[in-house]
Design a protein around this motif. Structure first.
Motif, PDB file in Angstrom:
ATOM      1  N   SER A 193      -8.006  -2.099   8.898  1.00 38.54           N
ATOM      2  CA  SER A 193      -7.326  -1.136   8.024  1.00 38.54           C
ATOM      3  C   SER A 193      -7.508  -1.439   6.539  1.00 38.54           C
ATOM      4  O   SER A 193      -6.688  -1.058   5.720  1.00 38.54           O
ATOM      5  CB  SER A 193      -5.826  -1.062   8.343  1.00 38.54           C
ATOM      6  OG  SER A 193      -5.627  -0.677   9.675  1.00 38.54           O
ATOM      7  N   GLY A 194      -8.542  -2.186   6.184  1.00 41.52           N
ATOM      8  CA  GLY A 194      -8.787  -2.530   4.791  1.00 41.52           C
ATOM      9  C   GLY A 194      -7.836  -3.579   4.248  1.00 41.52           C
ATOM     10  O   GLY A 194      -7.879  -3.915   3.066  1.00 41.52           O
TER      11      GLY A 194
ATOM     12  N   ASP B 129      -8.389  -4.568  -1.287  1.00 43.45           N
ATOM     13  CA  ASP B 129      -8.851  -3.474  -0.428  1.00 43.45           C
ATOM     14  C   ASP B 129     -10.166  -3.901   0.200  1.00 43.45           C
ATOM     15  O   ASP B 129     -11.193  -3.977  -0.473  1.00 43.45           O
ATOM     16  CB  ASP B 129      -9.044  -2.187  -1.231  1.00 43.45           C
ATOM     17  CG  ASP B 129      -9.497  -1.021  -0.359  1.00 43.45           C
ATOM     18  OD1 ASP B 129      -9.523  -1.167   0.882  1.00 43.45           O
ATOM     19  OD2 ASP B 129      -9.834   0.026  -0.929  1.00 43.45           O
ATOM     20  N   TYR B 130     -10.117  -4.226   1.459  1.00 41.70           N
ATOM     21  CA  TYR B 130     -11.297  -4.702   2.169  1.00 41.70           C
ATOM     22  C   TYR B 130     -11.992  -3.594   2.958  1.00 41.70           C
ATOM     23  O   TYR B 130     -12.840  -3.875   3.792  1.00 41.70           O
ATOM     24  CB  TYR B 130     -10.907  -5.823   3.147  1.00 41.70           C
ATOM     25  CG  TYR B 130     -10.255  -7.015   2.512  1.00 41.70           C
ATOM     26  CD1 TYR B 130     -10.768  -7.591   1.354  1.00 41.70           C
ATOM     27  CD2 TYR B 130      -9.125  -7.596   3.070  1.00 41.70           C
ATOM     28  CE1 TYR B 130     -10.169  -8.703   0.780  1.00 41.70           C
ATOM     29  CE2 TYR B 130      -8.517  -8.713   2.511  1.00 41.70           C
ATOM     30  CZ  TYR B 130      -9.057  -9.253   1.368  1.00 41.70           C
ATOM     31  OH  TYR B 130      -8.462 -10.363   0.817  1.00 41.70           O
ATOM     32  N   SER B 131     -11.630  -2.346   2.703  1.00 44.15           N
ATOM     33  CA  SER B 131     -12.133  -1.244   3.534  1.00 44.15           C
ATOM     34  C   SER B 131     -13.650  -1.089   3.482  1.00 44.15           C
ATOM     35  O   SER B 131     -14.236  -0.532   4.400  1.00 44.15           O
ATOM     36  CB  SER B 131     -11.449   0.073   3.160  1.00 44.15           C
ATOM     37  OG  SER B 131     -11.665   0.372   1.802  1.00 44.15           O
ATOM     38  N   LYS B 132     -14.300  -1.599   2.448  1.00 46.06           N
ATOM     39  CA  LYS B 132     -15.754  -1.463   2.346  1.00 46.06           C
ATOM     40  C   LYS B 132     -16.497  -2.702   2.830  1.00 46.06           C
ATOM     41  O   LYS B 132     -17.701  -2.824   2.628  1.00 46.06           O
ATOM     42  CB  LYS B 132     -16.139  -1.149   0.900  1.00 46.06           C
ATOM     43  CG  LYS B 132     -15.624   0.209   0.459  1.00 46.06           C
ATOM     44  CD  LYS B 132     -15.989   0.518  -0.969  1.00 46.06           C
ATOM     45  CE  LYS B 132     -15.439   1.905  -1.291  1.00 46.06           C
ATOM     46  NZ  LYS B 132     -15.295   2.143  -2.697  1.00 46.06           N
TER      47      LYS B 132
ATOM     48  N   ARG C  71      -9.441  -9.253   6.467  1.00 41.95           N
ATOM     49  CA  ARG C  71     -10.844  -9.507   6.806  1.00 41.95           C
ATOM     50  C   ARG C  71     -10.891 -10.616   7.852  1.00 41.95           C
ATOM     51  O   ARG C  71     -10.458 -11.736   7.589  1.00 41.95           O
ATOM     52  CB  ARG C  71     -11.633  -9.937   5.578  1.00 41.95           C
ATOM     53  CG  ARG C  71     -11.932  -8.815   4.632  1.00 41.95           C
ATOM     54  CD  ARG C  71     -12.774  -9.255   3.479  1.00 41.95           C
ATOM     55  NE  ARG C  71     -14.069  -9.796   3.899  1.00 41.95           N
ATOM     56  CZ  ARG C  71     -15.059 -10.056   3.062  1.00 41.95           C
ATOM     57  NH1 ARG C  71     -14.914  -9.839   1.771  1.00 41.95           N
ATOM     58  NH2 ARG C  71     -16.190 -10.548   3.502  1.00 41.95           N
TER      59      ARG C  71
ATOM     60  N   ARG D 216       0.833  -1.216   0.000  1.00 40.71           N
ATOM     61  CA  ARG D 216       0.000   0.000   0.000  1.00 40.71           C
ATOM     62  C   ARG D 216       0.864   1.262   0.000  1.00 40.71           C
ATOM     63  O   ARG D 216       0.472   2.281  -0.556  1.00 40.71           O
ATOM     64  CB  ARG D 216      -0.938  -0.008   1.205  1.00 40.71           C
ATOM     65  CG  ARG D 216      -1.921   1.154   1.160  1.00 40.71           C
ATOM     66  CD  ARG D 216      -2.816   1.188   2.361  1.00 40.71           C
ATOM     67  NE  ARG D 216      -3.936   0.281   2.174  1.00 40.71           N
ATOM     68  CZ  ARG D 216      -4.807   0.005   3.127  1.00 40.71           C
ATOM     69  NH1 ARG D 216      -4.685   0.538   4.326  1.00 40.71           N
ATOM     70  NH2 ARG D 216      -5.808  -0.818   2.888  1.00 40.71           N
TER      71      ARG D 216
ATOM     72  N   ASN E  31     -13.111  -5.695   8.838  1.00 42.81           N
ATOM     73  CA  ASN E  31     -11.788  -5.513   8.256  1.00 42.81           C
ATOM     74  C   ASN E  31     -10.887  -4.764   9.228  1.00 42.81           C
ATOM     75  O   ASN E  31     -11.349  -4.043  10.099  1.00 42.81           O
ATOM     76  CB  ASN E  31     -11.874  -4.774   6.915  1.00 42.81           C
ATOM     77  CG  ASN E  31     -12.083  -3.292   7.063  1.00 42.81           C
ATOM     78  OD1 ASN E  31     -11.146  -2.549   7.335  1.00 42.81           O
ATOM     79  ND2 ASN E  31     -13.320  -2.844   6.884  1.00 42.81           N
TER      80      ASN E  31
END
Length: 161
Positions: A130-131, A121-124, A134, A113, A128
């Motif tokens: 820090s994205g 990117d797991y931010s959504k 998971r 990153r 999670n």
């Protein structure tokens, strides 16, 4: 420019890999590293294909990233670890591997990153960290760790030699 890119690749992949290879007296050979890298790629492609199927995509297109190869290759450390952990119950070994894989996922994702190269990117998503990790994927990593242990134990028995 190519030289800078090569130095960058070495910094991201080679140095952490060398540290893991020799940390704590553990040794992984390159053949095992490549077996784990290829196995991880295949598992990820199958996993993403099944995810597509659950979304109604009958093409079953799976995907991965070249960056994942050295990350999965680091699973080769499971071979020497499994010898030391062989007396642990399977459930405990799977938890240990799952937690270790999630730690490597977090650390490698953090490094990637920094250079805007992280392929996930797991931010959504819920659960999670820090994205980058998971928590609901823990059962997947639990299972993957035990699969790597099995493959590496078979390699030790010269099936994959």
């Amino acid at each position: 420019m190519f030289c800078d890119f090569f130095k960058y690749i070495c910094r991201i992949i080679a140095y952490p890999t060398c540290i893991v290879f020799f940390a704590g007296g553990l040794f992984m050979n390159w053949k095992t590293f490549f077996i784990c890298g290829l196995t991880g790629w295949c598992m990820e492609i199958l996993f993403t294909s099944l995810g597509g199927l659950l979304r109604g995509d009958l093409l079953l297109n799976g995907h991965t990233s070249i960056w994942m190869f050295p990350i999965y290759g680091l699973a080769a450390v499971i071979g020497p670890l499994s010898v030391r952990l062989r007396h642990w119950p399977v459930l405990l070994r799977g938890c240990f591997y799952g937690a270790g894989i999630m730690l490597v996922e977090f650390l490698s994702g953090s490094i990637l990153r920094l250079f805007s190269l992280c392929p996930w990117d797991y931010s959504k998503t819920p659960y999670n960290i820090s994205g980058l990790v998971r928590l609901d994927y823990f059962p997947v990593w639990f299972t993957a760790g035990l699969i790597f242990e099995y493959i590496l134990s078979q390699k030790k028995k010269h099936i994959l030699s």
